[in-house]
Design a protein around this motif. Structure first.
Motif, mmCIF file in Angstrom:
data_model
loop_
_atom_site.group_PDB
_atom_site.id
_atom_site.type_symbol
_atom_site.label_atom_id
_atom_site.label_comp_id
_atom_site.label_asym_id
_atom_site.label_seq_id
_atom_site.Cartn_x
_atom_site.Cartn_y
_atom_site.Cartn_z
ATOM 1 N N TRP A 32 29.899 29.713 52.134
ATOM 2 C CA TRP A 32 31.115 30.127 51.440
ATOM 3 C C TRP A 32 31.174 29.554 50.018
ATOM 4 O O TRP A 32 31.531 30.230 49.069
ATOM 5 C CB TRP A 32 32.356 29.707 52.219
ATOM 6 C CG TRP A 32 33.625 29.874 51.429
ATOM 7 C CD1 TRP A 32 34.387 28.897 50.868
ATOM 8 C CD2 TRP A 32 34.253 31.111 51.071
ATOM 9 N NE1 TRP A 32 35.458 29.439 50.201
ATOM 10 C CE2 TRP A 32 35.397 30.797 50.306
ATOM 11 C CE3 TRP A 32 33.960 32.444 51.333
ATOM 12 C CZ2 TRP A 32 36.244 31.767 49.796
ATOM 13 C CZ3 TRP A 32 34.811 33.413 50.814
ATOM 14 C CH2 TRP A 32 35.937 33.066 50.062
ATOM 15 N N TYR A 33 30.774 28.298 49.860
ATOM 16 C CA TYR A 33 30.888 27.660 48.555
ATOM 17 C C TYR A 33 29.688 27.886 47.647
ATOM 18 O O TYR A 33 29.808 27.769 46.430
ATOM 19 C CB TYR A 33 31.119 26.149 48.723
ATOM 20 C CG TYR A 33 32.551 25.821 49.080
ATOM 21 C CD1 TYR A 33 33.558 25.876 48.118
ATOM 22 C CD2 TYR A 33 32.897 25.473 50.378
ATOM 23 C CE1 TYR A 33 34.867 25.584 48.435
ATOM 24 C CE2 TYR A 33 34.215 25.184 50.704
ATOM 25 C CZ TYR A 33 35.200 25.238 49.734
ATOM 26 O OH TYR A 33 36.507 24.965 50.051
ATOM 27 N N GLY A 38 30.245 37.245 44.560
ATOM 28 C CA GLY A 38 31.690 37.099 44.597
ATOM 29 C C GLY A 38 32.207 36.748 45.976
ATOM 30 O O GLY A 38 31.448 36.448 46.911
ATOM 31 N N LYS A 39 33.532 36.806 46.122
ATOM 32 C CA LYS A 39 34.162 36.411 47.383
ATOM 33 C C LYS A 39 33.720 37.286 48.547
ATOM 34 O O LYS A 39 33.568 36.804 49.673
ATOM 35 C CB LYS A 39 35.691 36.467 47.238
ATOM 36 C CG LYS A 39 36.267 35.351 46.381
ATOM 37 C CD LYS A 39 37.783 35.393 46.401
ATOM 38 C CE LYS A 39 38.366 34.234 45.610
ATOM 39 N NZ LYS A 39 39.853 34.246 45.631
ATOM 40 N N VAL A 40 33.523 38.575 48.292
ATOM 41 C CA VAL A 40 33.118 39.478 49.375
ATOM 42 C C VAL A 40 31.743 39.084 49.912
ATOM 43 O O VAL A 40 31.520 39.013 51.134
ATOM 44 C CB VAL A 40 33.106 40.943 48.888
ATOM 45 C CG1 VAL A 40 32.522 41.860 49.970
ATOM 46 C CG2 VAL A 40 34.520 41.387 48.520
ATOM 47 N N ARG A 42 30.247 36.131 49.617
ATOM 48 C CA ARG A 42 30.310 34.814 50.256
ATOM 49 C C ARG A 42 30.989 34.898 51.626
ATOM 50 O O ARG A 42 30.560 34.252 52.584
ATOM 51 C CB ARG A 42 31.037 33.829 49.346
ATOM 52 C CG ARG A 42 30.237 33.500 48.085
ATOM 53 C CD ARG A 42 30.859 32.406 47.247
ATOM 54 N NE ARG A 42 32.024 32.869 46.515
ATOM 55 C CZ ARG A 42 33.256 32.455 46.699
ATOM 56 N NH1 ARG A 42 33.519 31.572 47.642
ATOM 57 N NH2 ARG A 42 34.253 32.926 45.980
ATOM 58 N N ALA A 43 32.041 35.681 51.723
ATOM 59 C CA ALA A 43 32.724 35.837 53.010
ATOM 60 C C ALA A 43 31.819 36.521 54.022
ATOM 61 O O ALA A 43 31.764 36.118 55.199
ATOM 62 C CB ALA A 43 34.008 36.637 52.828
ATOM 63 N N SER A 46 29.190 34.015 55.221
ATOM 64 C CA SER A 46 29.782 33.010 56.108
ATOM 65 C C SER A 46 30.065 33.585 57.487
ATOM 66 O O SER A 46 29.794 32.953 58.515
ATOM 67 C CB SER A 46 31.072 32.463 55.485
ATOM 68 O OG SER A 46 30.817 31.842 54.257
ATOM 69 N N GLU A 183 38.131 27.206 36.851
ATOM 70 C CA GLU A 183 37.900 26.619 38.167
ATOM 71 C C GLU A 183 38.933 25.532 38.451
ATOM 72 O O GLU A 183 39.373 24.824 37.542
ATOM 73 C CB GLU A 183 36.487 26.024 38.213
ATOM 74 C CG GLU A 183 35.995 25.656 39.599
ATOM 75 C CD GLU A 183 34.525 25.263 39.571
ATOM 76 O OE1 GLU A 183 33.794 25.657 40.498
ATOM 77 O OE2 GLU A 183 34.094 24.584 38.619
ATOM 78 N N SER A 186 38.774 21.224 44.325
ATOM 79 C CA SER A 186 38.884 21.396 45.774
ATOM 80 C C SER A 186 38.219 20.205 46.444
ATOM 81 O O SER A 186 37.042 19.930 46.198
ATOM 82 C CB SER A 186 38.197 22.697 46.217
ATOM 83 O OG SER A 186 37.956 22.691 47.614
ATOM 84 N N GLN A 194 30.003 22.088 44.826
ATOM 85 C CA GLN A 194 30.762 23.020 44.005
ATOM 86 C C GLN A 194 30.874 22.535 42.563
ATOM 87 O O GLN A 194 30.987 23.340 41.634
ATOM 88 C CB GLN A 194 32.164 23.242 44.578
ATOM 89 C CG GLN A 194 32.964 24.307 43.816
ATOM 90 C CD GLN A 194 34.322 24.589 44.426
ATOM 91 O OE1 GLN A 194 34.734 23.945 45.385
ATOM 92 N NE2 GLN A 194 35.034 25.547 43.872
#
Length: 332
Positions: A32-33, A38-40, A42-43, A46, A183, A186, A194
């Motif tokens: 994920w990290y 992009g987010k899609v 990485r998701a 995962s 950024e 986190s 990250q």
């Protein structure tokens, strides 16, 4: 199968399941990290990894077979090989406040620091950018103060060290994450490469004031009881650490490479007997650690010292034309 064998089998199964669960969860977060895209993307990576782990675990249980565990071990080895290939870099599109790397040159007693930050902050997004090259004479070094900045939990604070000179100047060294533009910090991302790590040197009017007057953090300043030779050695250790990071970038890690562990490693070179302690991780309690190890005064009660050390209100009362360093050290 006798009772003892059943017990050993159950214990081994439980431990194996725990290892698979923890390593599977780690792999899911690592993807994920760090998975490119992009987010899609990485998701998706995962979720596929989590389904793979669950599927192989289910096959091992239903079929009572070892080959799914072997397949999972192979997948984990491949994942770790990918993980090890991820390297830190000094070449990214950095946020303005960490855009430049600190470096230093030492010529006898004179230290020249390049890229000392002296921003004028009006808000987190509105500021005047200013980077300077400054000279510091270590023969004129007279003080070192530990500064703890709290923004939420009493257990967590950001730790900095401010060095003072007899002409009234102060320079603060702060180990921070090197954020890319847009950024945000986190704590969990700090475990998964990250962020790179950066060592910032800045005026107190910049690096302390932005916390107290812009971000609303609660700051405390503790004068350190260090001999001048120790202060000098610690200052030079910061310069050496800055030059090392400029030459060899490193990742920030929430536990192993954060705002206190780097300082601890430098201090341990000066005092090999300095103990490791949980308070180096729970930095909000660093006051107690410094008291116990003779780095700050321990002659008055903890709470009395803490109240005396609080500088947030004094910082907020200081005006644009005031000497900020003098204002935060004025008597209550």
């Amino acid at each position: 199968m006798n009772r003892r064998s059943l017990l050993l089998h159950a214990v081994a199964g439980t431990l194996g399941a725990l290892v698979v669960f923890l390593s599977g969860a780690w792999g899911t977060l690592a993807l994920w990290y760090q998975l490119p895209g992009g987010k899609v993307v990485r998701a998706t990576g995962s979720v596929l990894w989590a389904l793979l782990v669950l599927g192989l675990a289910a096959l091992a249980i239903v079929w009572q077979a070892w080959w799914p565990i072997g397949a999972y071990a192979l997948c984990t080895v491949l994942l770790m090989a990918w993980w090890r290939s991820i390297r830190p870099s000094n070449n990214r599109l950095w946020a303005d406040d960490v855009a430049r790397l600190l470096s230093g040159q030492v010529h006898g007693n004179l230290v020249t620091l390049h890229n000392v930050r002296d921003f004028d902050w009006r808000s987190d997004s509105d500021y005047d950018v200013r980077w300077e090259t400054r000279d510091y004479d270590l023969d004129r070094l007279v003080s070192a103060d530990a500064i703890l900045s709290y923004w939420g939990s009493r257990a967590i604070a950001h730790a900095m060290i401010s060095f003072g000179f007899d002409d009234g100047r102060h320079v603060v060294f702060s180990v921070e994450i090197r954020k890319k533009k847009g950024e945000a910090f986190s704590e969990i991302g700090g475990f998964f490469k990250q962020f790179e790590m950066v060592l910032v040197a800045a005026d107190e009017r910049d690096i302390v004031r932005v916390r107290t007057n812009v971000r609303g953090e609660d700051d405390y300043l503790y004068p350190m009881t260090l001999e001048r030779s120790t202060m000098r050695a610690l200052f030079l250790s910061y310069v050496d650490a800055a030059n090392t990071l400029a030459a060899r970038p490193a990742f920030y890690n929430t536990i192993t490479s954060n705002c206190t562990t780097l300082v601890y490693r430098m201090a341990r070179q000066l005092n090999p007997g300095l103990p490791m302690d949980l308070r180096l991780l729970l930095t909000g309690y660093l006051q107690g650690y410094l008291r116990d190890n003779g780095a700050i005064d321990a002659s008055e009660p903890v709470e009395v010292q803490r109240a005396r050390a609080r500088i947030a209100e004094k910082a907020q009362r200081s005006g644009p034309g005031d000497d900020f360093s003098r204002a935060i050290r004025a008597p209550q």
